[in-house]
Design a protein around this motif. Structure first.
Motif, PDB file in Angstrom:
ATOM      1  N   CYS A   1       0.835  -1.212   0.000  1.00 45.01           N
ATOM      2  CA  CYS A   1       0.000   0.000   0.000  1.00 45.01           C
ATOM      3  C   CYS A   1       0.864   1.254   0.000  1.00 45.01           C
ATOM      4  CB  CYS A   1      -0.923   0.021   1.227  1.00 45.01           C
ATOM      5  SG  CYS A   1      -2.246  -1.196   1.136  1.00 45.01           S
ATOM      6  N   TYR A   2       1.928   1.225   0.786  1.00 50.07           N
ATOM      7  CA  TYR A   2       2.803   2.393   0.899  1.00 50.07           C
ATOM      8  C   TYR A   2       3.552   2.625  -0.419  1.00 50.07           C
ATOM      9  CZ  TYR A   2       5.808   5.756   3.385  1.00 50.07           C
ATOM     10  OH  TYR A   2       6.460   6.895   3.812  1.00 50.07           O
TER      11      TYR A   2
ATOM     12  N   GLU B   1       1.142   3.913  -3.117  1.00 50.53           N
ATOM     13  CA  GLU B   1       0.848   5.315  -2.774  1.00 50.53           C
ATOM     14  C   GLU B   1       1.996   6.236  -3.213  1.00 50.53           C
ATOM     15  OE1 GLU B   1      -1.878   6.471  -1.182  1.00 50.53           O
ATOM     16  OE2 GLU B   1      -1.262   8.523  -0.696  1.00 50.53           O
ATOM     17  N   ASN B   2       3.204   5.729  -3.055  1.00 49.47           N
ATOM     18  CA  ASN B   2       4.382   6.550  -3.344  1.00 49.47           C
ATOM     19  C   ASN B   2       4.842   6.473  -4.797  1.00 49.47           C
ATOM     20  OD1 ASN B   2       4.631   7.738  -0.822  1.00 49.47           O
ATOM     21  ND2 ASN B   2       5.775   5.999   0.009  1.00 49.47           N
TER      22      ASN B   2
ATOM     23  N   ASN C   1      -4.331   2.120   4.393  1.00 44.83           N
ATOM     24  CA  ASN C   1      -5.363   2.588   3.451  1.00 44.83           C
ATOM     25  C   ASN C   1      -6.785   2.182   3.877  1.00 44.83           C
ATOM     26  OD1 ASN C   1      -5.417  -0.141   2.848  1.00 44.83           O
ATOM     27  ND2 ASN C   1      -5.331   0.120   0.607  1.00 44.83           N
TER      28      ASN C   1
ATOM     29  N   THR D   1      -2.557   6.623   3.860  1.00 41.09           N
ATOM     30  CA  THR D   1      -2.530   6.534   2.389  1.00 41.09           C
ATOM     31  C   THR D   1      -3.967   6.391   1.867  1.00 41.09           C
ATOM     32  OG1 THR D   1      -2.411   4.109   2.246  1.00 41.09           O
ATOM     33  CG2 THR D   1      -0.315   5.272   2.527  1.00 41.09           C
TER      34      THR D   1
END
Lengths: 250, 250
Positions: free
Chosen positions: A49-50, A53-54, A138, A235
């Motif tokens: 997820c991170y 998101e990035n 998230n 996120t």
């Protein structure tokens, strides 16, 4: 006994929100009737997820270090993530810590991530209507999206070596907490997960300290990763499986 | 990965009290290292505890109605118990209601009991050090005996068609409540089961009303059976498996 009677099927009226407590129980579900959410809180789905998101272009989950290494031959644009016993494997770019998935490192890149439990859960869920990735990071974005789909939802806990673990179940309970407002039909595992979430929600980190995985993580010296993975709603990206790649849902 | 790393093993120091949430997860345990408690609260293990308490010479659990019927040929001393959809099958002596297991009916008799989930759990646990039967009826007697054995304990929830159910898990949590005082090592499922028991213990009947099985039972019109099965400590007998027969532990 027919497959219909043997397996768990969504309710005939209204939507179902069910929890599959370990991948070993997936054969009991008619997976093709659900949107599946894969959950592997420490640390695969949190890192995914991170990373998405990035700005990671895609994340490819594989189960073996050798599978991951094979991507080196395919081109220089792949970042390879693999660790054993809490250490980055020699020759790989980084491990499974979410701190490796910053914009500086992953934006525009494709990451090949070695994750045993998460990949196992993904493979067994292949026939689902859609497969998305969930983590505390998230949580609300995921729940809002799920509510708008008007489909049955199956929350699949990756667990630990095919068995139950508390952190994935607690997150499933957090999702149920937001979905149950919509009047969906819960199964026993969803009820239990939600009740456990109620017990732990005020201080999830503290609640999980008593678990076996918490102990394992402490031994590996990755307590900072744990704290990071338990942050809620930092996120909004929802990673979705397209072929073998996890990409940002449009 | 070796069997040792793959499977759940008891802790190297101290005793383990582990919970297997469904029979589908039994292959993950080294069953031979445990005393196993089989749990099928609605209604098989409750009826078994009550029947053995009331002087049944033995209870033989089988999974199919046909297997049960075959005992008719073996002699007139067998009482045959089988039901489908909440009704006694034609030609059988009674069904699975604990009210059929009174001293008047079962004392000195051998009962052949048809129970799908319970029998399944029993068969998969064959290699255990010992297999005993638990229910709310014999809770404290069972726990006192377990404490004196100084062995690892695996609480096996029979569940519903191989999947998780809340009533069996809640009972496992009630056993953990008494065993954890002894300083045994719990796994995540034991922690979760015990936490769920804490939530439900003040009114177990009310707590279970929200479950799927509670709904099923209500439809079958066997709410009195449910209330009966949730009585705590009304018996002291501990049924133990000897060969294919459950008898009173001496």
């Amino acid at each position: 006994m027919s497959k219909e009677t043997q397996n768990t099927t969504p309710p005939s009226e209204g939507r179902g929100a069910h929890v599959c407590l370990t991948p070993a129980l997936l054969p009991l579900y008619n997976v093709e009737e659900y949107i599946v959410v894969i959950i592997d809180i420490f640390r695969a789905t949190s890192s995914i997820c991170y990373g998405i998101e990035n700005g990671a272009e895609a994340i490819i989950p594989v189960s073996q270090v050798e599978e991951c290494a094979a991507y080196r031959e395919k081109g220089l644009d792949y970042l390879l993530a693999a660790e054993r016993d809490g250490k980055v494997v020699d020759g790989f770019d980084f491990g499974n810590s979410p701190f490796s998935y910053t914009a500086e490192k992953v934006a525009g890149k494709t990451v090949v991530l070695t994750t045993t439990n998460g990949t196992h859960a993904l493979h067994l869920s292949r026939s689902a209507k859609q497969i998305v990735i969930g983590s505390f990071l998230n949580l609300t974005a995921l729940c809002n999206w799920l509510k708008n789909q008007h489909e049955n939802v199956l929350l699949v806990c990756a667990g630990w070596k095919n068995n139950f673990n508390l952190e994935d179940t607690l997150f499933a309970g957090a999702v149920i907490e937001q979905l149950k407002i919509e009047g969906v039909v819960l199964d026993d595992a969803a009820i239990a997960a939600n009740d456990l979430f109620q017990l732990g929600k005020d201080d999830i980190n503290q609640y999980l300290k008593k678990t076996s995985h918490g102990e394992r993580m402490k031994k590996l010296g990755i307590e900072e990763d744990i704290t990071f993975c338990l942050q809620v709603d930092i996120t909004t990206a929802i990673p979705v499986l397209q072929g073998e790649r996890l990409v940002r849902l449009v």
